[in-house]
Motif scaffolding. Structure first.
Motif, PDB file in Angstrom:
ATOM      1  N   ARG A 100       0.844  -1.184   0.000  1.00  0.00           N
ATOM      2  CA  ARG A 100       0.000   0.000   0.000  1.00  0.00           C
ATOM      3  C   ARG A 100       0.884   1.240   0.000  1.00  0.00           C
ATOM      4  N   GLU A 102       0.902   5.785  -0.429  1.00  0.00           N
ATOM      5  CA  GLU A 102       0.152   7.047  -0.463  1.00  0.00           C
ATOM      6  C   GLU A 102       1.120   8.161  -0.831  1.00  0.00           C
ATOM      7  N   ARG A 104       1.756  12.291  -1.450  1.00  0.00           N
ATOM      8  CA  ARG A 104       1.275  13.640  -1.198  1.00  0.00           C
ATOM      9  C   ARG A 104       2.290  14.633  -1.739  1.00  0.00           C
ATOM     10  N   GLU A 119       3.375   1.096   3.355  1.00  0.00           N
ATOM     11  CA  GLU A 119       3.382   0.024   4.351  1.00  0.00           C
ATOM     12  C   GLU A 119       4.264  -1.063   3.757  1.00  0.00           C
ATOM     13  N   LEU A 312       2.459   2.258  13.126  1.00  0.00           N
ATOM     14  CA  LEU A 312       1.128   2.501  12.583  1.00  0.00           C
ATOM     15  C   LEU A 312       1.056   2.187  11.094  1.00  0.00           C
ATOM     16  N   ASP A 313      -0.141   1.812  10.645  1.00  0.00           N
ATOM     17  CA  ASP A 313      -0.372   1.720   9.208  1.00  0.00           C
ATOM     18  C   ASP A 313      -0.694   3.110   8.676  1.00  0.00           C
ATOM     19  N   LEU A 314      -1.004   3.213   7.384  1.00  0.00           N
ATOM     20  CA  LEU A 314      -1.216   4.527   6.786  1.00  0.00           C
ATOM     21  C   LEU A 314      -2.520   5.172   7.217  1.00  0.00           C
ATOM     22  N   ASP A 315      -3.392   4.406   7.863  1.00  0.00           N
ATOM     23  CA  ASP A 315      -4.622   4.968   8.424  1.00  0.00           C
ATOM     24  C   ASP A 315      -4.460   5.393   9.867  1.00  0.00           C
ATOM     25  N   GLY A 316      -3.269   5.159  10.426  1.00  0.00           N
ATOM     26  CA  GLY A 316      -3.023   5.529  11.808  1.00  0.00           C
ATOM     27  C   GLY A 316      -3.385   4.469  12.822  1.00  0.00           C
ATOM     28  N   ASN A 317      -3.613   3.235  12.358  1.00  0.00           N
ATOM     29  CA  ASN A 317      -3.936   2.138  13.257  1.00  0.00           C
ATOM     30  C   ASN A 317      -2.688   1.316  13.558  1.00  0.00           C
ATOM     31  N   GLN A 319      -0.152  -1.582  13.735  1.00  0.00           N
ATOM     32  CA  GLN A 319       0.047  -2.821  12.999  1.00  0.00           C
ATOM     33  C   GLN A 319       0.037  -4.000  13.978  1.00  0.00           C
TER      34      GLN A 319
END
Length: 361
Positions: A100, A102, A104, A119, A312-317, A319
């Motif tokens: 995954r 992202e 920016r 990730e 954290l993953d890219l959603d902020g959760n 791992q």
């Protein structure tokens, strides 16, 4: 057999160095007191939710981001690449791996431009960037120089269950191995990997992961580290000194490990060695050599082997943490079933015991 990460056909991005880490902290005021008032990192910018910090010699916007959040964890291990085109290369590389990603164009933090976060195959949040905001390099601001001055970000250390798998993946990414720890059965317990011309930009420590073992800042001299210890003693926070000061066998560096208010581990580090030649040899240590982790043979406290920060993953959760299946370094060197030696057979004074058992390690 280790399930190795495949090697992409796309070229790996040309990484210059480890550049910054983004850490989530639960109390920004307490973290500011630790990193600014105690350690003396310099504030580039701050607001009610985020503090951007840099070391004395840095000219990019920051080396450490403290971001307020509900769970103490690491949001990014960030690397600077050699040109803007290498950000494209990083994105293509990880997309081919099926990771995954992202992207920016405005960056994920202040002071950093076009960036890609991924990730990675080991579960770590990596970032690659080139565009930065330049700030004043404080090298000659001796009016700001403290007795324990942190002069640069030196390296990361990552906990992962399968060190050979991580090693092969990072070698594909262009990292080279300076040192490692193995046993006679071929089990690898740790590996030190570099892009800049020192012992490491990141290291892989075998254990339950993915987790962040520590982030390290360098000082100029040993006495800077001793000053930090003296200051922590004077402030009656010596309980935050986890290990050291001491001299590593691996890397040869003088070290200190301390814990921030959330338990994130920070290493203060100095006096490792040059690794820039293409034929720089890899040094392999026997896991039972009690001088591998501390050159003086001093104890490695159990928490140093077992405790680490979530990532954290890219959603902020956070791992999920995977348990290491291979032998642990602590289990084979500490306690009733483990041992370490000071002298091998055939070495001077090898007829003397030379072993350290149990809690002595």
């Amino acid at each position: 057999m280790t399930n190795f990460v495949p090697t992409p056909s796309a070229p790996a991005p040309d990484i210059v160095r480890c550049a910054y880490m983004e850490i989530v902290v639960t109390d920004l005021a307490k973290s500011r007191a630790f990193y600014v008032d105690l350690l003396g990192l310099h504030v580039t910018e701050e607001d009610e939710n985020t503090i951007y910090l840099r070391s004395l010699e840095e000219f990019i916007h920051h080396n450490l981001v403290l971001r307020k959040g509900p769970i103490a964890a690491v949001a990014a291990f960030a690397y600077r690449v050699k040109s803007p085109a290498e950000v494209d290369a990083a994105e293509a590389y990880y997309k081919e791996l099926g990771c995954r990603t992202e992207r920016r164009k405005e960056g994920f933090t202040k002071g950093i431009g076009d960036s890609v976060r991924v990730e990675d195959p080991l579960g770590f949040p990596y970032e690659f960037f080139y565009d930065v905001e330049h700030v004043e390099r404080l090298t000659q601001r001796y009016d700001l120089y403290s007795a324990g001055e942190l002069v640069r970000l030196d390296h990361f250390n990552q906990v992962t269950p399968d060190v050979p798998r991580g090693r092969k993946y990072l070698e594909d990414l262009g990292f080279r191995v300076s040192e490692d720890i193995k046993d006679s059965d071929g089990v690898t317990y740790a590996a030190w990997m570099h892009r800049k011309q020192t012992v490491h930009d990141t290291a892989l420590t075998g254990g339950n992961g993915p987790r962040m073992h520590h982030v390290a800042f360098a000082t100029h001299e040993k006495h800077n580290i001793i000053q930090i210890c003296d200051k922590m003693g004077a402030l009656r926070i010596s309980d935050r000194i986890e290990r050291g000061p001491g001299r590593h066998g691996v890397s040869n560096a003088f070290y200190l490990y301390i814990l921030d208010p959330d338990g994130h581990r920070i290493e203060i580090y100095t006096q490792d060695y040059y690794t820039g030649d293409p034929d720089n040899p890899t040094i392999t240590w026997d896991v039972h050599d009690n001088q591998r982790r501390d050159w003086w043979g001093n104890p490695v406290v159990p928490s140093w082997y077992t405790e680490a920060s979530l990532v954290l993953d890219l959603d902020g959760n956070p791992q999920p943490v995977i348990v290491r299946e291979e032998k642990s370094e602590m289990a084979v060197t500490v306690g009733a079933d483990g041992f370490s030696y000071t002298r091998k057979d055939g070495e001077p004074d090898s007829d003397r015991t030379g072993f350290k058992l149990g809690a002595q390690l």
